[in-house]
Design a protein around this motif. Structure first.
Motif, PDB file in Angstrom:
ATOM      1  N   THR A 444       0.833  -1.200   0.000  1.00  0.00           N
ATOM      2  CA  THR A 444       0.000   0.000   0.000  1.00  0.00           C
ATOM      3  C   THR A 444       0.874   1.258   0.000  1.00  0.00           C
ATOM      4  OG1 THR A 444      -0.133  -0.320   2.412  1.00  0.00           O
ATOM      5  CG2 THR A 444      -2.013  -1.046   1.109  1.00  0.00           C
ATOM      6  N   GLN A 448       1.225   4.920  -2.397  1.00  0.00           N
ATOM      7  CA  GLN A 448       1.373   6.275  -1.882  1.00  0.00           C
ATOM      8  C   GLN A 448       2.644   6.935  -2.429  1.00  0.00           C
ATOM      9  OE1 GLN A 448       2.638   6.952   2.227  1.00  0.00           O
ATOM     10  NE2 GLN A 448       0.820   8.221   2.563  1.00  0.00           N
ATOM     11  N   TRP A 453      -2.038   8.068  -6.419  1.00  0.00           N
ATOM     12  CA  TRP A 453      -3.227   7.488  -5.794  1.00  0.00           C
ATOM     13  C   TRP A 453      -3.500   8.144  -4.436  1.00  0.00           C
ATOM     14  CZ3 TRP A 453      -0.352   4.045  -8.817  1.00  0.00           C
ATOM     15  CH2 TRP A 453      -1.070   3.233  -9.700  1.00  0.00           C
ATOM     16  N   THR A 455      -4.676   7.107  -0.858  1.00  0.00           N
ATOM     17  CA  THR A 455      -4.661   5.828  -0.148  1.00  0.00           C
ATOM     18  C   THR A 455      -5.477   5.950   1.132  1.00  0.00           C
ATOM     19  OG1 THR A 455      -2.600   6.417   0.989  1.00  0.00           O
ATOM     20  CG2 THR A 455      -2.406   5.224  -1.090  1.00  0.00           C
ATOM     21  N   LEU A 474      -0.986   5.008   4.436  1.00  0.00           N
ATOM     22  CA  LEU A 474      -2.386   5.369   4.237  1.00  0.00           C
ATOM     23  C   LEU A 474      -2.593   6.854   4.548  1.00  0.00           C
ATOM     24  CD1 LEU A 474      -4.012   2.244   5.938  1.00  0.00           C
ATOM     25  CD2 LEU A 474      -3.589   2.625   3.493  1.00  0.00           C
ATOM     26  N   MET A 518      -6.698   3.968  -3.896  1.00  0.00           N
ATOM     27  CA  MET A 518      -6.185   2.680  -3.430  1.00  0.00           C
ATOM     28  C   MET A 518      -6.688   2.513  -2.003  1.00  0.00           C
ATOM     29  SD  MET A 518      -4.192   0.557  -1.564  1.00  0.00           S
ATOM     30  CE  MET A 518      -3.452   1.806  -0.532  1.00  0.00           C
ATOM     31  N   SER A 519      -7.378   1.414  -1.737  1.00  0.00           N
ATOM     32  CA  SER A 519      -7.972   1.221  -0.410  1.00  0.00           C
ATOM     33  C   SER A 519      -7.607  -0.136   0.168  1.00  0.00           C
ATOM     34  CB  SER A 519      -9.490   1.367  -0.479  1.00  0.00           C
ATOM     35  OG  SER A 519     -10.021   0.516  -1.472  1.00  0.00           O
TER      36      SER A 519
END
Length: 672
Positions: A444, A448, A453, A455, A474, A518-519
């Protein structure tokens, strides 16, 4: 009536007080019973004004002293006291001036008594019941010896509990008896007390091993696992409430205290029995020791189990090795975490083949291989996977699936999450702390780093601050407090999966974004104890979650499911069906041509559901409308659809990060 009132009294004027050596002795006579009784009792006669009494007194005083024969009291009839008593009662008491002071009762010298002397009543129960006490003592000794042997032979997993396991000869008991027999009393008591406490601690650790093997598929780590008790307490509070948790904690504390006390008393009892007859104890110990050596030398077994046991020594050695390995692993892993194949890769060289896509990484709690292959669980789950795969196809999506070997089992989900995202094998809490405190690139975090994206994380299982969000790269984290849920909890799960996905749609995915999204989403409805379970509702009726109140009330109670293996399997399967249904329904309803879904299980369910010999494999699927996304992983040899074949490739979970980054255009640039 006391002897004082039975004897006639002399007046002060008539009283004769001879010296001690000149005390007149009156031979027994049937004609003067009152005098005999009075003289034998050693008391003064009461004052008496009658002439007869004075005459008798004078005659007694005038007679020379004669020795009293030994059988005087024996020849005096018992009835002699009765006339004296009657005469005394008929006389008027003397005046205060004339009456002498009566000697106190306790000053009366001992006199022979006609009544037989009664034996003293036994004060202790064992004195009153010697035979029963003997059998009780034997029983206590046998129970003490049995308890000691049980502690020495106790296995560390439920599957190992077999009748034959407790008919072995523990060498530790033989050596311990040899030491206790020859020690003096005080050192023996100290040694027995320490041995009892040691056996109590050993039993507690064995019980912890049993629990950890049942839930996590591994033994208890005395260095790392203490921190997990806080998570256990939180899980109990979520599942049983505060009152039930307090009762459980008190019960555990009491159990530990009782184990330590009873085990110590048992060893003390056995040591006292050994010391009571050292010769017999020595012969018995030598005989049993010889039997142990013979069994060990010949390799004698019972039902496949060696009769000569040294399990306690083996357990202590194993725990010592694990402690040394844990300490050594900490330093080694710190060095390993600094190495990163993509650690220095610039953002513009990461994930170039996914630009413009909305990528969703979703973990389904406890979604393991057993859900797809276990005969009792698979039919319902596989039917759901088949039906949902058809719905995906109708909506224009396609899927490929394979297997990953998780770093954890039965629980500790965060270890599986961090292993999958970091590309490092994180199988204990110490490794988790080390990696999350560093700057190792996560999957993830790679999104970033590109800057292309936004996040976000949706974490309904997180109920307090979660600093790890920064490590995972995140930009925004939504925990259980920030998802707006107003409905009831479903045991440990704070909210149904369908609600969490709906909240994600409203808070992030459904909004117009300047960048693709993006999750990272954690779905928790399939978390044990799998009761009560939510049900899917129309998406437009989800609202703030109040719709789930009636569903939660109508659901099953955790205690009715969790402790019954068959019911637990059944409800576990239903929970996986619910989670998969919620996720695929969300994708078909809210997904688009730019949606890429990667979903997987974080670990297998506990052994009660998956079985004691279950693998650590979990299914993983990638779903997309864009055919080029799936074509990038053709060389992975995954199975088409949502259900991976039995012979589909199985990779370690920590290998997925590098495979994924490489497949979608990332260029390696190792960190130094």
């Amino acid at each position: 009536m006391s002897s004082t009132t039975n004897s006639p009294q002399l007046s002060d004027t008539d009283r004769t007080t001879p010296d001690k050596d000149e005390t007149p002795e009156v031979p027994p006579s049937a004609e003067t019973p009152d005098d005999v009784v009075a003289e034998a009792s050693g008391e003064d006669s009461a004052a008496d004004e009658s002439p007869a009494a004075s005459k008798i007194t004078a005659e007694v005083a005038a007679e020379p002293a004669e020795p009293i024969e030994a059988d005087t009291e024996e020849k005096a009839p018992a009835e002699c006291a009765e006339p004296a008593e009657a005469a005394t009662d008929e006389k008027a008491p003397a005046s205060d001036a004339e009456a002498p002071e009566e000697a106190p009762a306790d000053a009366t010298p001992d006199a022979p008594s006609d009544a037989p002397e009664e034996p003293a009543t036994p004060r202790r129960w064992r004195d009153r019941n010697p035979i029963a006490a003997r059998y009780v003592g034997w029983t206590i000794t046998a129970l003490s010896l049995g308890l000691v042997c049980f502690a020495l032979l106790m296995p560390t997993s439920m599957e190992a509990f077999r009748p034959g396991i407790f008919v072995r000869i523990p060498v530790e008991a033989i050596l311990g008896a040899g030491v206790l027999i020859f020690l003096p009393r005080k050192p023996r008591m100290v040694a027995a007390t320490l041995a009892g406490l040691g056996l109590g601690v050993l039993t507690v650790l064995n019980l912890l091993d049993i629990g950890f093997n049942m839930f996590l598929g591994r033994g208890f780590n005395v260095v790392l696992d203490w921190v997990l008790f806080d998570d256990t307490k939180a899980y109990l509070e979520d599942s049983m409430g505060s009152a039930g948790t307090i009762a459980a904690v008190i019960g555990v504390v009491v159990l530990i205290i009782v184990l330590l006390a009873v085990m110590t008393l048992a060893v003390l009892r056995v040591s006292n029995v050994l010391a009571r007859d050292r010769d017999k104890a020595t012969r018995t110990t030598v005989l049993i020791g010889t039997a142990w050596v013979t069994c060990a030398a010949l390799g004698l077994q019972l039902a496949g189990t060696p009769l000569a046991a040294r399990s306690t020594f083996a357990l202590v050695e194993d725990r010592a090795k694990r402690v040394r390995a844990t300490i050594k692993d900490e330093a080694a892993f710190a060095k390993e975490a600094k190495k990163d194949k993509f650690g220095n890769t610039p953002g513009d060289q990461l994930l170039t083949d996914l630009r413009g896509k909305d990528v969703i990484f979703t973990f389904i709690e406890s979604y393991g291989r057993s859900a797809i292959e276990d005969d009792d669980i698979a039919p319902g789950v596989n039917a759901t996977l088949t039906a949902k795969n058809e719905e995906l196809t109708k909506a224009g999506f396609a899927a490929k699936s394979g297997w990953l070997k998780s770093s954890t089992y039965g629980g500790n989900s965060w270890l599986g999450h961090s292993t999958f995202l970091s590309g490092l094998w994180i199988n204990n809490q110490n490794r988790y702390r080390v990696v999350t405190a560093g700057e190792h690139l996560t999957l993830t975090g790679a999104f970033q780093r590109t800057g292309d994206w936004r996040t976000v994380g949706v974490m309904p299982g997180v109920q307090k601050n979660w600093p790890e969000g920064k490590f995972y790269g995140l930009d925004q984290v939504y925990d259980s407090r920030e998802l707006g849920y107003k409905g009831p909890k479903f045991s440990w799960s704070t909210m149904p999966d369908q609600y969490a996905l709906k909240a994600f749609e409203q808070l992030e995915h459904g909004k117009k974004q300047d960048k693709p999204l993006m999750s990272q989403i954690i779905l928790t409805s399939s978390h044990q104890p799998w009761a009560p379970l939510p049900e899917t509702v129309p998406w437009d009726q989800v609202g703030d979650g109040s719709v789930y109140k009636d569903i939660q009330k109508a659901g099953k109670k955790p205690g009715d499911v969790f402790y019954d293996s068959e019911k637990a399997k059944e409800e576990y399967g239903k929970s996986i069906q619910y989670s998969v249904t919620s996720l695929i329904d969300y994708v078909t309803k809210y997904g688009s041509k730019d949606t890429v879904l990667v979903f997987l299980g974080d670990h297998q369910p506990m052994a009660k559901v998956s079985g004691s010999k279950a693998s650590r494999d979990v299914p993983i699927s990638i779903v997309a409308q864009d055919k080029s996304v799936l074509s990038k992983i053709d060389d992975w040899n995954w199975t088409d659809g949502l259900k991976p074949d039995t012979d589909a490739p199985v990779w370690r979970m920590d290998s997925f990060r590098d495979r994924f980054l490489t497949a979608y255009g990332s260029q390696p640039n190792p960190s130094k």
